[in-house]
Scaffold this motif. Sequence first.
Motif, mmCIF file in Angstrom:
data_model
loop_
_atom_site.group_PDB
_atom_site.id
_atom_site.type_symbol
_atom_site.label_atom_id
_atom_site.label_comp_id
_atom_site.label_asym_id
_atom_site.label_seq_id
_atom_site.Cartn_x
_atom_site.Cartn_y
_atom_site.Cartn_z
ATOM 1 N N ARG A 183 21.246 -19.138 -22.950
ATOM 2 C CA ARG A 183 22.383 -19.503 -22.116
ATOM 3 C C ARG A 183 22.665 -18.412 -21.089
ATOM 4 O O ARG A 183 22.131 -17.313 -21.177
ATOM 5 N N GLU A 184 23.523 -18.739 -20.134
ATOM 6 C CA GLU A 184 23.898 -17.797 -19.074
ATOM 7 C C GLU A 184 22.656 -17.228 -18.384
ATOM 8 O O GLU A 184 22.541 -16.035 -18.124
ATOM 9 N N VAL A 185 21.739 -18.125 -18.077
ATOM 10 C CA VAL A 185 20.460 -17.725 -17.498
ATOM 11 C C VAL A 185 20.627 -17.389 -16.018
ATOM 12 O O VAL A 185 21.177 -18.184 -15.254
ATOM 13 N N VAL A 186 20.157 -16.232 -15.642
ATOM 14 C CA VAL A 186 20.153 -15.808 -14.240
ATOM 15 C C VAL A 186 18.756 -15.277 -13.906
ATOM 16 O O VAL A 186 18.248 -14.397 -14.606
ATOM 17 N N VAL A 187 18.152 -15.814 -12.872
ATOM 18 C CA VAL A 187 16.827 -15.365 -12.426
ATOM 19 C C VAL A 187 16.923 -14.954 -10.965
ATOM 20 O O VAL A 187 17.538 -15.650 -10.156
ATOM 21 N N GLU A 188 16.331 -13.827 -10.658
ATOM 22 C CA GLU A 188 16.331 -13.368 -9.269
ATOM 23 C C GLU A 188 14.951 -12.848 -8.889
ATOM 24 O O GLU A 188 14.207 -12.347 -9.741
ATOM 25 N N PRO A 189 14.577 -12.978 -7.612
ATOM 26 C CA PRO A 189 13.276 -12.458 -7.163
ATOM 27 C C PRO A 189 13.344 -10.953 -6.954
ATOM 28 O O PRO A 189 14.365 -10.405 -6.552
ATOM 29 N N ARG A 190 12.253 -10.295 -7.255
ATOM 30 C CA ARG A 190 12.078 -8.878 -6.953
ATOM 31 C C ARG A 190 10.815 -8.782 -6.103
ATOM 32 O O ARG A 190 9.702 -8.888 -6.620
ATOM 33 N N THR A 191 10.993 -8.610 -4.809
ATOM 34 C CA THR A 191 9.896 -8.730 -3.853
ATOM 35 C C THR A 191 9.338 -7.375 -3.449
ATOM 36 O O THR A 191 10.086 -6.435 -3.185
ATOM 37 N N VAL A 192 8.005 -7.302 -3.408
ATOM 38 C CA VAL A 192 7.304 -6.132 -2.899
ATOM 39 C C VAL A 192 6.735 -6.482 -1.531
ATOM 40 O O VAL A 192 5.982 -7.447 -1.398
ATOM 41 N N TYR A 193 7.116 -5.701 -0.534
ATOM 42 C CA TYR A 193 6.523 -5.857 0.789
ATOM 43 C C TYR A 193 5.886 -4.525 1.160
ATOM 44 O O TYR A 193 6.505 -3.466 1.041
ATOM 45 N N VAL A 194 4.632 -4.581 1.630
ATOM 46 C CA VAL A 194 3.873 -3.366 1.892
ATOM 47 C C VAL A 194 3.271 -3.425 3.297
ATOM 48 O O VAL A 194 2.670 -4.436 3.676
ATOM 49 N N ASP A 195 3.450 -2.342 4.043
ATOM 50 C CA ASP A 195 2.726 -2.191 5.305
ATOM 51 C C ASP A 195 2.311 -0.730 5.458
ATOM 52 O O ASP A 195 2.527 0.087 4.544
ATOM 53 N N GLY A 196 1.724 -0.390 6.591
ATOM 54 C CA GLY A 196 1.173 0.946 6.782
ATOM 55 C C GLY A 196 2.205 2.056 6.756
ATOM 56 O O GLY A 196 1.829 3.235 6.613
ATOM 57 N N SER A 197 3.484 1.711 6.878
ATOM 58 C CA SER A 197 4.525 2.734 6.835
ATOM 59 C C SER A 197 4.908 3.112 5.408
ATOM 60 O O SER A 197 5.749 3.995 5.219
ATOM 61 N N ARG A 198 4.294 2.454 4.414
ATOM 62 C CA ARG A 198 4.620 2.684 3.010
ATOM 63 C C ARG A 198 3.349 3.049 2.240
ATOM 64 O O ARG A 198 2.865 2.275 1.401
ATOM 65 N N PRO A 199 2.785 4.219 2.520
ATOM 66 C CA PRO A 199 1.485 4.569 1.929
ATOM 67 C C PRO A 199 1.490 4.603 0.407
ATOM 68 O O PRO A 199 0.463 4.319 -0.221
ATOM 69 N N GLY A 200 2.621 4.971 -0.200
ATOM 70 C CA GLY A 200 2.675 4.986 -1.660
ATOM 71 C C GLY A 200 2.471 3.603 -2.247
ATOM 72 O O GLY A 200 1.777 3.438 -3.263
ATOM 73 N N LEU A 201 3.043 2.573 -1.620
ATOM 74 C CA LEU A 201 2.859 1.207 -2.087
ATOM 75 C C LEU A 201 1.495 0.657 -1.700
ATOM 76 O O LEU A 201 0.932 -0.171 -2.420
ATOM 77 N N VAL A 202 0.959 1.089 -0.567
ATOM 78 C CA VAL A 202 -0.383 0.651 -0.179
ATOM 79 C C VAL A 202 -1.381 1.016 -1.278
ATOM 80 O O VAL A 202 -2.180 0.186 -1.728
ATOM 81 N N ASP A 203 -1.323 2.274 -1.725
ATOM 82 C CA ASP A 203 -2.232 2.699 -2.790
ATOM 83 C C ASP A 203 -1.772 2.195 -4.156
ATOM 84 O O ASP A 203 -2.552 1.615 -4.915
ATOM 85 N N GLY A 204 -0.496 2.427 -4.468
ATOM 86 C CA GLY A 204 -0.004 2.144 -5.817
ATOM 87 C C GLY A 204 0.056 0.677 -6.150
ATOM 88 O O GLY A 204 -0.208 0.287 -7.296
ATOM 89 N N PHE A 205 0.387 -0.164 -5.162
ATOM 90 C CA PHE A 205 0.502 -1.589 -5.466
ATOM 91 C C PHE A 205 -0.645 -2.408 -4.889
ATOM 92 O O PHE A 205 -1.395 -3.034 -5.630
ATOM 93 N N THR A 206 -0.807 -2.404 -3.555
ATOM 94 C CA THR A 206 -1.808 -3.293 -2.968
ATOM 95 C C THR A 206 -3.204 -2.997 -3.500
ATOM 96 O O THR A 206 -3.906 -3.898 -3.968
ATOM 97 N N ARG A 207 -3.607 -1.728 -3.447
ATOM 98 C CA ARG A 207 -4.970 -1.379 -3.874
ATOM 99 C C ARG A 207 -5.098 -1.270 -5.393
ATOM 100 O O ARG A 207 -5.929 -1.940 -6.011
ATOM 101 N N ASN A 208 -4.296 -0.385 -5.983
ATOM 102 C CA ASN A 208 -4.517 -0.015 -7.393
ATOM 103 C C ASN A 208 -3.933 -1.000 -8.391
ATOM 104 O O ASN A 208 -4.280 -0.948 -9.575
ATOM 105 N N THR A 209 -3.038 -1.865 -7.938
ATOM 106 C CA THR A 209 -2.468 -2.860 -8.846
ATOM 107 C C THR A 209 -3.030 -4.248 -8.554
ATOM 108 O O THR A 209 -3.728 -4.839 -9.369
ATOM 109 N N PHE A 210 -2.732 -4.785 -7.366
ATOM 110 C CA PHE A 210 -3.086 -6.186 -7.123
ATOM 111 C C PHE A 210 -4.581 -6.384 -6.909
ATOM 112 O O PHE A 210 -5.215 -7.206 -7.581
ATOM 113 N N ILE A 211 -5.163 -5.653 -5.950
ATOM 114 C CA ILE A 211 -6.590 -5.847 -5.689
ATOM 115 C C ILE A 211 -7.418 -5.476 -6.919
ATOM 116 O O ILE A 211 -8.392 -6.161 -7.256
ATOM 117 N N ALA A 212 -7.010 -4.416 -7.616
ATOM 118 C CA ALA A 212 -7.734 -4.031 -8.833
ATOM 119 C C ALA A 212 -7.655 -5.132 -9.884
ATOM 120 O O ALA A 212 -8.632 -5.384 -10.603
#
Length: 270
Positions: A192-221
């Motif tokens: 009961r009392e269910v609440v769901v919300e999106p947690r969005t990751v957006y990555v571009d060249g201005s965010r090098p930590g996410l480029v490596d940590g998420f796009t390359r090392n998490t998703f593509i891997a």
Amino acid sequence: MRVDFPRYVHGYSGPEARRLGDQADVLAGLLHAGTRFPAGSSVLEVGCGVGAQTVHLLAASPHIELTAVDRSAESLATARETVARRFPGAHVRWLHADLFDLPATGFDHAFVCFVLEHLPDPVAALAAVRELVRPGGTATVIEGDHGSAFFHPRSTAAQATIDHLVGLQAAAGGDGLIGRRLHPLLCAAGLREVVVEPRTVYVDGSRPGLVDGFTRNTFIAMVDGVREEALAAGLSTPDEWDRGIADLHRAAGQDGTFHYTFFKGTAVRA
């Protein structure tokens, strides 16, 4: 009750353990924001795996009584080592068991992250979680949705590799698109009392930590980790697969962008 769980499509290799750790670390602020459990409360982590999320649970709520459960003895041993290294004074009870066959109930809170996507009956799993939590206790559930991945430059070959991962996961009994279903699943499980919300990751060249940590090392891997399985199933040729992965890496370039959405749900046992 013993349940035949599907095969974990990503496997239990060392690189997969590292990928899970990279994913948890780079996304900790996004996924764990708002999750704080009171000191002394009993918390059940379902499917703790190699402890990638466990350490962030303990970082946010260091004085909880945590029970971490997983079906893989090897993963559980890795989790114990990881927690002992990073939180040597933490109080954790480790259980090698199935969700449907746990010896304890009456937890104040339950935490489930990236587990439902691998299960053939997520409603039954959530109903089991509900029964393990005391009345008035909470469940926090986080899942991804591979269908939410979009990127620039667009590429049919890159999209095909993602679709093959989703197909392999479905063939193994799971659902790589489960994030979009999280609200109805929690409701169907009697929470009961269910609440769901999106947690969005957006990555571009201005965010090098996410480029490596998420796009390359998490998703593509993650996607490239099922290469041999996709080839063996006849879903792709080596050249087609390698072209798709190369195009995904273009999204991690200076002129590329990448987007992915996780879904985080909270609910209460009535």
